[in-house]
Write an enzyme that holds these catalytic residues in place. Structure first.
Site, PDB file in Angstrom:
ATOM      1  N   ASP A 277      40.945  36.635  34.372  1.00 36.12           N
ATOM      2  CA  ASP A 277      41.550  37.708  35.154  1.00 36.12           C
ATOM      3  C   ASP A 277      42.065  38.838  34.264  1.00 36.12           C
ATOM      4  O   ASP A 277      42.709  38.588  33.246  1.00 36.12           O
ATOM      5  CB  ASP A 277      42.725  37.095  35.942  1.00 36.12           C
ATOM      6  CG  ASP A 277      43.380  38.079  36.872  1.00 36.12           C
ATOM      7  OD1 ASP A 277      42.711  38.519  37.811  1.00 36.12           O
ATOM      8  OD2 ASP A 277      44.561  38.420  36.657  1.00 36.12           O
ATOM      9  N   GLU A 319      36.599  39.363  34.296  1.00 36.21           N
ATOM     10  CA  GLU A 319      37.003  40.277  35.362  1.00 36.21           C
ATOM     11  C   GLU A 319      37.581  41.493  34.656  1.00 36.21           C
ATOM     12  O   GLU A 319      38.764  41.541  34.323  1.00 36.21           O
ATOM     13  CB  GLU A 319      38.038  39.647  36.295  1.00 36.21           C
ATOM     14  CG  GLU A 319      38.238  40.463  37.569  1.00 36.21           C
ATOM     15  CD  GLU A 319      39.566  41.196  37.688  1.00 36.21           C
ATOM     16  OE1 GLU A 319      39.714  42.004  38.611  1.00 36.21           O
ATOM     17  OE2 GLU A 319      40.474  40.989  36.864  1.00 36.21           O
TER      18      GLU A 319
HETATM   19  C1  GLC Z   1      43.049  40.851  39.149  1.00 34.86           C
HETATM   20  C2  GLC Z   1      43.028  40.248  40.523  1.00 34.86           C
HETATM   21  C3  GLC Z   1      43.998  40.959  41.391  1.00 34.86           C
HETATM   22  C4  GLC Z   1      45.386  40.847  40.797  1.00 34.86           C
HETATM   23  C5  GLC Z   1      45.407  41.306  39.339  1.00 34.86           C
HETATM   24  C6  GLC Z   1      46.662  40.883  38.649  1.00 34.86           C
HETATM   25  O1  GLC Z   1      42.618  42.153  39.149  1.00 34.86           O
HETATM   26  O2  GLC Z   1      41.747  40.279  41.053  1.00 34.86           O
HETATM   27  O3  GLC Z   1      43.985  40.467  42.708  1.00 34.86           O
HETATM   28  O4  GLC Z   1      46.291  41.616  41.541  1.00 34.86           O
HETATM   29  O5  GLC Z   1      44.343  40.760  38.609  1.00 34.86           O
HETATM   30  O6  GLC Z   1      46.633  39.505  38.381  1.00 34.86           O
END
Ligand code: GLC
Length: 618
Positions: A277, A319
């Site tokens: 993430d 991500e």
């Molecule tokens: C990522 C997740 C999102 C979250 C962020 C902080 O972008 O997809 O939903 O708010 O991380 O953890």
């Protein structure tokens, strides 16, 4: 202590029968591991000793890997491209919204199998912060499943059942931050100096201010700024996201060691894919936007090397919601691999943008700029996910014609329903009509299904939904469906009644799986049944077409502006009409429509918003 002598720390912690294999893996991945970590932490006092104890911990975790997972490691080492075939299909959902709890998720396995799913991304299910928790992205403990969803035993049981069904579990590994009620944050607040160093805490505001000058903002409305004053710390904590999500200080080797062990423990519980993430934010450098820094890549490469040593069956997925030019780095180089998979958010946003503009220019530009990947790596393609459609990743592509800001803002207004648009979504975190941040809404609502009041409007909305899914399934990636989209579920407006959610319109696209629609999915007299049947037909066609595997080359063919003509390999052609008007296309040679099973040649007409998948006739 030279690198080669540190191997005894690893081997000493691994049970005797596993030692030869551990030694082989270390010979292959140890040099990259050591080199990355030395570049990150080599200046720290006692680096080699720290490295040795890291290897001991890794060896123990290797030794603790269960029999089934060890077998998976062996199988995947023998076939490292196992996730690239056209049979691979993902699905993403929340535990509570999909099945209530982990056992309820297990009860959904037949549904996933019916869809052809081989990979299930469950949104955060580890113990989360009490109260507001950003949908679980504020983790209170990495060591236990959130009690509302079950226990660690339930998690292990679920991963086992999924594995037997041929489905790999993907879990978020939220490594940029922890919740302010995680033990590390509690300890820091209670004055533990060691734990305070797990975070970025500035005693005065001036340092925060000087970083802030060049930082962006993720939630400019609901959580403006990147720092939060924490009285108990007598300082400002770095909080890129919500104030209760404290960024970890990855320049501290203790943070690396703690998080690396956390990842491997989760892998030993059966998590096969880690969604890393917010990877772009891991390293801070003054004077920059503190995204995509070289050290963030070293951290990821070191985690990859560790996984390759102790749990080589697992995949890492980046991500990183960043412009496309920044993305290839997340795959690393053949000699220094990083993530196996990365979200192609530019493709996703461009597809929606093209729908709003009734012109495929944005998506053509993204496809043209998508570089080939190193071996055994794949893009992740998707129509929707739990987050907003972030428009800023498209700034470069949008600047190819006109003012990018104005262009993206117009797209964002379109999805908020402006000017008679068919879309029912909301602008995210942006009150300025001249700027675009993101858009929220379920795919069906954004594509016009929510407001379709007659058969014709529904037909067109359904075509738009399939157009986008067709692109995602035909692009050459690991496509991931978003929970509820297979049934054409609309927005969920109930979040507005909840004070802890009302400020975050991403909850629009987080509905409970609609049991009514679910029960209608095989009934073609219902809307859910029509969506489901059409989507399944696409998935089934994809499974039959090897040219749709992730690595098959793509080429853009000339076409009318609203049309994307994407050839895959020598014998497959996908046509997508991003406009509400019929569009001509001239075929060279003879082709067969893979869905409707018709033979086509010469000039054909694509119906409004229609897609076609064609196989060349021999
Ligand atoms: C990522 C997740 C999102 C979250 C962020 C902080 O972008 O997809 O939903 O708010 O991380 O953890």
């Amino acid at each position: 202590m030279p690198m080669s002598s540190s191997i005894h720390h690893l081997l000493g912690a691994v049970p005797e029968p596993l030692r030869p294999e551990a030694a082989r893996r270390y010979a292959a991945h140890g040099p990259a591991l050591h080199s990355c970590l030395h570049r990150l932490y080599g200046e720290a006092h006692g680096f080699e000793q720290w490295y040795g104890s890291l290897l001991s911990a890794v060896g123990e975790l290797h030794g603790a890997r269960g029999v089934e997972l060890a077998a998976l490691d062996t199988a995947r080492a023998a076939q490292p491209d196992w996730f690239l075939g056209q049979q691979m299909l993902g699905y993403c959902g929340y535990v509570d919204r999909l099945g209530g709890d982990l056992r309820g998720v297990a009860a959904r396995i037949p549904h996933l199998q019916e869809l052809g799913v081989r990979y299930l991304h469950l949104l955060p299910f580890l113990k989360m912060r009490e109260g507001e928790n950003d949908g679980g992205f504020a983790v209170a403990s990495f060591e236990e499943v959130d009690p509302r969803f079950g226990s660690n035993a339930d998690l292990e049981a679920l991963t086992g059942k999924l594995r037997s069904a041929g489905i790999s579990l993907c879990a978020d590994f939220i490594l940029n931050h922890v919740a302010d009620d995680h033990d590390w944050a509690r300890g820091a607040r209670e004055g533990d100096e060691r734990l305070r160093k797990f975070f970025h805490v500035f005693p005065g505001r001036s340092q925060a201010d000087s970083y802030e000058r060049t930082l962006g903002q993720v939630f400019p409305q609901a959580a403006p700024g990147n720092f939060t004053h924490v009285p108990a710390l007598d300082g400002w904590a770095w909080t890129t996201f919500y104030p209760y999500q404290w960024d970890l200080n990855w320049s501290n080797p203790e943070v690396f060691a703690a998080m690396a062990a956390t990842l491997l423990r989760l892998a030993n519980r059966g998590v096969e894919v880690f969604r890393l993430d917010s990877t772009a934010f891991l390293w801070k450098r003054e004077g920059t936007n503190c995204m995509n820094q070289p050290e963030a890549h070293l951290i990821l490469q070191a985690l990859r090397a560790l996984a390759s040593i102790a749990a080589p069956g697992v995949l890492l997925k980046a991500e990183a919601i960043v412009p496309m030019r920044e993305l290839p780095a997340y795959f690393g180089q053949p000699a220094q691999p990083e993530c196996h998979i990365a979200y192609h958010s530019s493709l996703m946003a461009a597809a929606w943008g093209a729908l709003a503009e009734q012109d495929a220019a944005l998506v053509r530009s993204v496809v043209a700029g998508t570089p080939p990947l190193p071996p055994n790596a794949s893009w992740l393609s998707y129509v929707r996910c739990h987050d907003d459609i972030g428009w800023n990743v498209l700034r470069a592509e949008a600047s190819e014609a006109g003012d990018p800001q104005a262009r993206l803002a117009a797209i964002s207004r379109f999805f908020a329903g402006a000017n008679g648009s068919f879309a029912r979504g909301e602008a995210f975190q942006s009150s300025d009509p001249h700027a675009a941040h993101g858009s929220n809404g379920m795919a069906a609502s954004l594509a016009g299904l929510e407001v379709a009041s007659d058969v014709e409007a529904e037909t067109l909305a359904l075509r738009r939904l399939l157009l986008l899914h067709g692109l995602v399934l035909g692009f050459g990636a690991l496509p991931v469906l978003y929970m509820g989209d297979e049934l054409g579920q609309a927005n969920d407006y109930s979040f507005r009644q909840r004070p802890d959610r009302a400020m975050d319109s991403r909850w629009l696209q987080r509905p409970l799986l609609d049991e009514q629609r679910f029960s209608e999915r095989h009934d073609s007299s219902t809307q859910a049944g029509r969506v489901y049947a059409a989507l399944r037909a696409l998935v089934a066609a994809r499974q039959r077409i090897p040219a749709l595997a992730a690595g098959e080359p793509r080429a853009l063919l000339p076409s009318a502006p609203p049309v994307l003509a994407l050839q895959r390999g020598p014998g497959f052609l996908a046509l997508y009409n991003f406009s509400g008007k019929p569009q001509p296309f001239t075929l060279q040679g003879h082709w067969s429509d893979t869905i409707e099973r018709r033979t086509l040649s010469g000039e054909i007409t694509l119906a409004p918003w229609a897609m076609q998948w064609l196989l060349r006739d021999n």
